[in-house]
Design an enzyme around this catalytic site. Structure first.
Site, PDB file in Angstrom:
ATOM      1  N   TYR A  15       2.257   2.759  -0.463  1.00  0.00           N
ATOM      2  CA  TYR A  15       0.054   3.195   0.165  1.00  0.00           C
ATOM      3  C   TYR A  15      -0.195   2.040   0.811  1.00  0.00           C
ATOM      4  O   TYR A  15      -1.641   2.306   1.697  1.00  0.00           O
ATOM      5  CB  TYR A  15      -0.311   3.192  -1.273  1.00  0.00           C
ATOM      6  N   HIS A  20      -6.305   5.970   2.828  1.00  0.00           N
ATOM      7  CA  HIS A  20      -7.191   5.823   1.133  1.00  0.00           C
ATOM      8  C   HIS A  20      -6.788   4.172   0.740  1.00  0.00           C
ATOM      9  O   HIS A  20      -7.800   3.754  -0.097  1.00  0.00           O
ATOM     10  CB  HIS A  20      -6.376   6.264   0.253  1.00  0.00           C
ATOM     11  N   PHE A  66      -3.901   1.899  -9.534  1.00  0.00           N
ATOM     12  CA  PHE A  66      -4.310   3.056  -9.677  1.00  0.00           C
ATOM     13  C   PHE A  66      -5.959   3.326  -9.214  1.00  0.00           C
ATOM     14  O   PHE A  66      -6.929   3.429 -10.125  1.00  0.00           O
ATOM     15  CB  PHE A  66      -3.564   4.209  -9.599  1.00  0.00           C
ATOM     16  N   ASN A  68      -7.364   5.748  -9.296  1.00  0.00           N
ATOM     17  CA  ASN A  68      -8.210   7.042  -9.708  1.00  0.00           C
ATOM     18  C   ASN A  68      -8.621   6.449 -11.571  1.00  0.00           C
ATOM     19  O   ASN A  68      -9.199   6.649 -12.039  1.00  0.00           O
ATOM     20  CB  ASN A  68      -7.247   8.070 -10.315  1.00  0.00           C
ATOM     21  N   ASN A 114     -12.616   9.529  -6.065  1.00  0.00           N
ATOM     22  CA  ASN A 114     -12.144   9.231  -7.631  1.00  0.00           C
ATOM     23  C   ASN A 114     -12.520   7.848  -8.148  1.00  0.00           C
ATOM     24  O   ASN A 114     -12.506   7.838  -9.035  1.00  0.00           O
ATOM     25  CB  ASN A 114     -10.600  10.070  -7.880  1.00  0.00           C
TER      26      ASN A 114
END
Length: 189
Positions: A15, A20, A66, A68, A114
């Protein structure tokens, strides 16, 4: 007094360069600029680097929960260090803003993000400082998830790099002035 600057993202090399993860990228640039090193803290589920600026401790945080579940780490650190909510800044991506646009706000809804939803749910308020970096809307036919998990193209990468420099300058200005309102006036746009 302790100040906390949090960058949102997802842990892991998979990632690392995704849109993001703009919050992680910003924090990485800030700590590099200030010559701060990170340590992995399993208790707080975060990578944390700290230093003193104007005789105040400043913690730079990348939650490893993470996106969320970012609120878990943020709440734990706010509680442990007894940090006032006005001394929190969260840096994250915003797909409703043009690529590389910078916007500072002292409150607001999650706007569908989120990570911000998680923080609001865990700390019980929407009234915290944030720095949003625009990543633009998905192209026609592309899902939001594929967009935010994608990487910037070469042209956007150049613009984002300049924006991340502005984020570093905004955070440093805030830490010197201790005034988020003044920082918003100087860096919004």
């Amino acid at each position: 007094m302790v100040k906390m600057i949090v960058g949102l993202g997802n842990p892991g090399s998979k990632y690392e360069k995704t849109k993001h993860n703009i919050g992680f990228m910003a924090i990485d640039n800030i700590v590099k600029n200030l010559d701060v090193t990170f340590t992995d803290d399993k208790n707080f589920k975060a990578q944390i680097g700290s230093t003193f600026i104007n005789h105040e401790k400043v913690c730079f945080v990348k939650p490893t929960t993470f996106m969320n579940n970012s609120g878990i780490a943020v709440k734990a650190l706010l509680t442990y260090y007894n940090i006032d909510i006005t001394d929190l800044i969260v840096i994250y991506d915003d797909l409703d803003m043009e690529v590389s646009k910078l916007r500072l706000r002292s409150k607001g809804s999650a706007g569908g993000h989120n990570g911000i939803k998680s923080i609001i749910a865990h700390i019980g308020t929407q009234e915290f400082n944030r720095i949003k970096v625009g990543i633009g809307r998905p192209l026609k036919g592309m899902t939001v998830i594929n967009h935010v998990m994608g990487q910037f193209n070469t042209e956007d990468n150049i613009a984002i790099s300049l924006t991340l420099d502005r984020v570093v300058n905004a955070v440093k200005f805030y830490l010197q002035e201790n005034d988020f309102e003044k920082t918003m006036q100087k860096f919004n746009g």
